[in-house]
Every structure is written in C-alpha cells, then in structure tokens.
Scaffold this motif. Structure first.
Motif, PDB file in Angstrom:
ATOM      1  N   UNK A   9      -1.624   1.868 -10.134  1.00  0.00           N
ATOM      2  CA  UNK A   9      -1.150   2.427  -8.869  1.00  0.00           C
ATOM      3  C   UNK A   9      -2.222   2.282  -7.797  1.00  0.00           C
ATOM      4  N   UNK A  10      -3.178   1.407  -8.049  1.00  0.00           N
ATOM      5  CA  UNK A  10      -4.255   1.156  -7.096  1.00  0.00           C
ATOM      6  C   UNK A  10      -3.743   0.319  -5.929  1.00  0.00           C
ATOM      7  N   UNK A  11      -4.003   0.772  -4.724  1.00  0.00           N
ATOM      8  CA  UNK A  11      -3.600   0.004  -3.543  1.00  0.00           C
ATOM      9  C   UNK A  11      -4.297  -1.348  -3.506  1.00  0.00           C
ATOM     10  N   UNK A  12      -5.517  -1.394  -4.012  1.00  0.00           N
ATOM     11  CA  UNK A  12      -6.280  -2.639  -3.998  1.00  0.00           C
ATOM     12  C   UNK A  12      -5.661  -3.655  -4.951  1.00  0.00           C
ATOM     13  N   UNK A  13      -5.362  -3.224  -6.176  1.00  0.00           N
ATOM     14  CA  UNK A  13      -4.803  -4.145  -7.166  1.00  0.00           C
ATOM     15  C   UNK A  13      -3.384  -4.568  -6.800  1.00  0.00           C
ATOM     16  N   UNK A  14      -2.572  -3.617  -6.363  1.00  0.00           N
ATOM     17  CA  UNK A  14      -1.204  -3.964  -5.966  1.00  0.00           C
ATOM     18  C   UNK A  14      -1.229  -4.867  -4.739  1.00  0.00           C
ATOM     19  N   UNK A  15      -2.154  -4.594  -3.806  1.00  0.00           N
ATOM     20  CA  UNK A  15      -2.284  -5.458  -2.637  1.00  0.00           C
ATOM     21  C   UNK A  15      -2.666  -6.876  -3.017  1.00  0.00           C
ATOM     22  N   UNK A  16      -3.502  -7.002  -4.031  1.00  0.00           N
ATOM     23  CA  UNK A  16      -3.914  -8.331  -4.499  1.00  0.00           C
ATOM     24  C   UNK A  16      -2.719  -9.093  -5.075  1.00  0.00           C
ATOM     25  N   UNK A  23       0.832  -1.203   0.000  1.00  0.00           N
ATOM     26  CA  UNK A  23       0.000   0.000   0.000  1.00  0.00           C
ATOM     27  C   UNK A  23       0.867   1.253   0.000  1.00  0.00           C
ATOM     28  N   UNK A  24       1.957   1.235   0.761  1.00  0.00           N
ATOM     29  CA  UNK A  24       2.847   2.395   0.782  1.00  0.00           C
ATOM     30  C   UNK A  24       3.463   2.633  -0.595  1.00  0.00           C
ATOM     31  N   UNK A  25       3.811   1.552  -1.289  1.00  0.00           N
ATOM     32  CA  UNK A  25       4.354   1.691  -2.645  1.00  0.00           C
ATOM     33  C   UNK A  25       3.335   2.342  -3.574  1.00  0.00           C
ATOM     34  N   UNK A  26       2.091   1.903  -3.492  1.00  0.00           N
ATOM     35  CA  UNK A  26       1.056   2.452  -4.370  1.00  0.00           C
ATOM     36  C   UNK A  26       0.794   3.921  -4.058  1.00  0.00           C
ATOM     37  N   UNK A  27       0.877   4.309  -2.785  1.00  0.00           N
ATOM     38  CA  UNK A  27       0.701   5.719  -2.428  1.00  0.00           C
ATOM     39  C   UNK A  27       1.792   6.575  -3.063  1.00  0.00           C
ATOM     40  N   UNK A  28       3.016   6.080  -3.046  1.00  0.00           N
ATOM     41  CA  UNK A  28       4.120   6.837  -3.645  1.00  0.00           C
ATOM     42  C   UNK A  28       3.988   6.905  -5.160  1.00  0.00           C
TER      43      UNK A  28
END
Length: 322
Positions: free
Chosen positions: A214-221, A169-174
């Motif tokens: 860059x979606x936290x949801x998709x990257x988290x998945x 999630x931190x990666x996607x925020x950046x």
C-alpha cells in the motif's frame, strides 16, 4: 447511529452520553437525543421518549436499564411507533387488538410469525431485550478505483503521466486507510469517444504484484511502468484511471522469496505523509511526480476566491522520495 457500550463497565454510561450530546451540540450545533438500551429496537424506544418528553429529560439522554423501565416504556409506546412497523401493519395490528408495543409481547410467537414472518419474531425478541440485530461493521472494499475526466483533452505524455500517478497515490492512501494491501494494479487511458472528428484510442493493462503493498512509492512505480506500456502519441486523451484490487490485510502479507520487499522501508514515510495531510490538508505532502494541480475539477475560479486560497492555505511541501 448505534454504538456498542457493552464494554463500558467502569464508565458512567449516562455521563458519557451527555458528554457526546454536548460535544456535538457545541461543535456542530446539531441537537441530539440519545437512547440507551440492551437492543437496537429498545434504543429507538428510549430515544423516542427523550424526544417526546424534553422537559423531563433535559439532558437529552434516557437509559432503559431495568425490566420495569422497559415495561413502562412499551405500555406507553403506540404499536405504530415501533421501529419497523408502518401504517398498514399498524392498522392490521389494531384490528387484532394490538395498540401498544406491550400488547405485541402478549401475543403467541406463532401468531406474530403468521402476521409478520421472521421479521416480527426478531422484533418481538428485541422488545423483550434479546438482541437480534447486530451492529453493522463496515467491510473493507474489494476494489478501489480512482478515475477522472480531464477538463481539457491532453496530448502531452508527461501531463497524462502526472495525472495517472496522482490517481495511484490516492488509491494507496485509501488502502492504508482500511489497513489493506493490494496485489493487483490496473491503469487505463482513453480518448473522448464523443469526438468523432478525432482518432479514438483506449487501452488498459494490469500487473500482479509479487509483494502486496500500500506504499504510494511502490504503487506509483508500478503505475508508471503500466502507463509507459499503454500510452500512444498522437491522441487527445480525455480520461484515465487507476484500479487496485485483490486485497490482503496489512498484517497478513505473504512476500516473495525471490524479490526484495520494500514495504516496511516505506511504512514510516507513509505514516508521516498521511498524518501531515490529515492535519494540514489534502496533498500538502505528496510525491515529487505530482504537480498538485487540479486538472479534473472546475476550470475557473473567481479572482476573489483565488486570493482567498492564497491567503488561507499553508505553504505546500513537495518532496521526492527515493
């Protein structure tokens, strides 16, 4: 710090700079002097004048906006005080009869090139008001990595998973902060290599995304899928991390024809999440897979500080998005 004010055609530059100075003074209590000129080197000259004559320029701003002002300033400024000239070069200039910045402009360009090289020629042009040094534009990062060592070694799968998904999630925020999307995600885990009494294990896996995101949801998945493939029971994990790279601008994404693109569906949620976290504090709004507990910082805090945090933080919002 340098600011480009060339587009401020209908704004009073002096008043604008005074406003900046006063706002910094009021909010941060930091004294500031501002010099305005056609080039970076002349800006430094104007700034030096403000600092040396505070009674005359009590508003903290001076603008070199005419050839007459520039000439007067350069005839006043010692050559050793020119931006980019040190003590050794200053002594060498003095030996050649160059004592003021204005004296340097009277020398032939060939002489300046022999003494200082191309750097001297650029400096000479800057003093003449010819821009040679452009403003440095921050370039987007080519990769983003969030890695942490845990305060205590972890053995439970869910505990390590929660940390890794938080890193994702931190990666996607950046990524969203620099308006880019990634096409590649890497997850790694490792044990403590200094504990020779424990079995050692480390592994990493990378996945290339069909649709940059860059979606936290998709990257988290994706992070969760990679974690499932590399985690092994029976080890004491000390460190983990997520790395994203192969970036593309957010508005230049090339999507696959054979897979559904969910990026645009999540975009409004991500914008709201970023706005609320910026306003109310980091991780106030987060994915449901994140516990919000800091497991990589200081192990203990005093009871007084813990009470302070309880009484001075907003209730945390913990939502799970589907």
């Amino acid at each position: 710090m340098f600011l480009d004010l060339t587009s401020f055609k209908y704004i009073d530059t002096h008043d604008y700079c005074v406003k900046i100075k006063n706002e910094i003074q009021d909010k941060e209590n930091i004294p500031v002097s501002i010099g305005v000129a056609p080039t970076k080197t002349l800006c430094k000259v104007a700034n030096r004048i403000v600092k040396d004559f505070p009674e005359k320029f009590n508003e903290g701003v001076y603008i070199l906006d005419s050839p007459e002002k520039i000439e007067k300033a350069l005839k006043w400024l010692n050559i050793g005080d020119v931006w980019g000239i040190g003590r050794k070069l200053s002594a060498k200039m003095n030996d050649s009869g160059v004592y003021k910045a204005w004296d340097l402009l009277q020398k032939p360009e060939m002489w300046v090139r022999q003494i200082m090289g191309i750097h001297g020629v650029r400096m000479m042009n800057e003093l003449k008001g010819i821009r040679q040094l452009e403003l440095d534009a921050p370039s987007p990062k080519k990769s983003i990595a969030v890695t942490r060592s845990f305060m205590q070694m972890l053995t439970k799968k869910d505990e390590v998973r929660e940390r890794v998904e938080t890193f994702g999630m931190y990666c996607s925020e950046r990524l969203r902060k620099q308006n880019t999307c990634c096409k590649m995600v890497t997850v790694f885990v490792q044990t403590n290599r200094f504990r020779k009494d424990l079995p050692e294990y480390r592994n990493a896996k990378t996945q290339i995304l069909s649709n940059p995101t860059n979606s936290s949801i998709l990257i988290g998945r994706v992070v969760n899928e990679l974690f499932e493939s590399i985690f092994e029971d029976g080890f004491h994990y000390k460190k983990a991390g997520v790395i994203v790279n192969d970036f593309v601008p957010e508005d230049q994404r090339l999507i696959s024809l054979f897979e559904e693109d969910e990026q645009n569906q999540h975009l409004p949620v991500m914008k709201v999440m970023d706005a609320m976290n910026k306003k109310y504090g980091k991780d106030k709004v987060r994915l449901g897979s994140m516990s919000g507990q800091n497991t990589w910082g200081r192990a203990q805090i005093s009871p007084e500080y813990e009470a302070f945090l309880k009484n001075n933080t907003l209730p945390e919002a913990n939502f799970r998005f589907h």
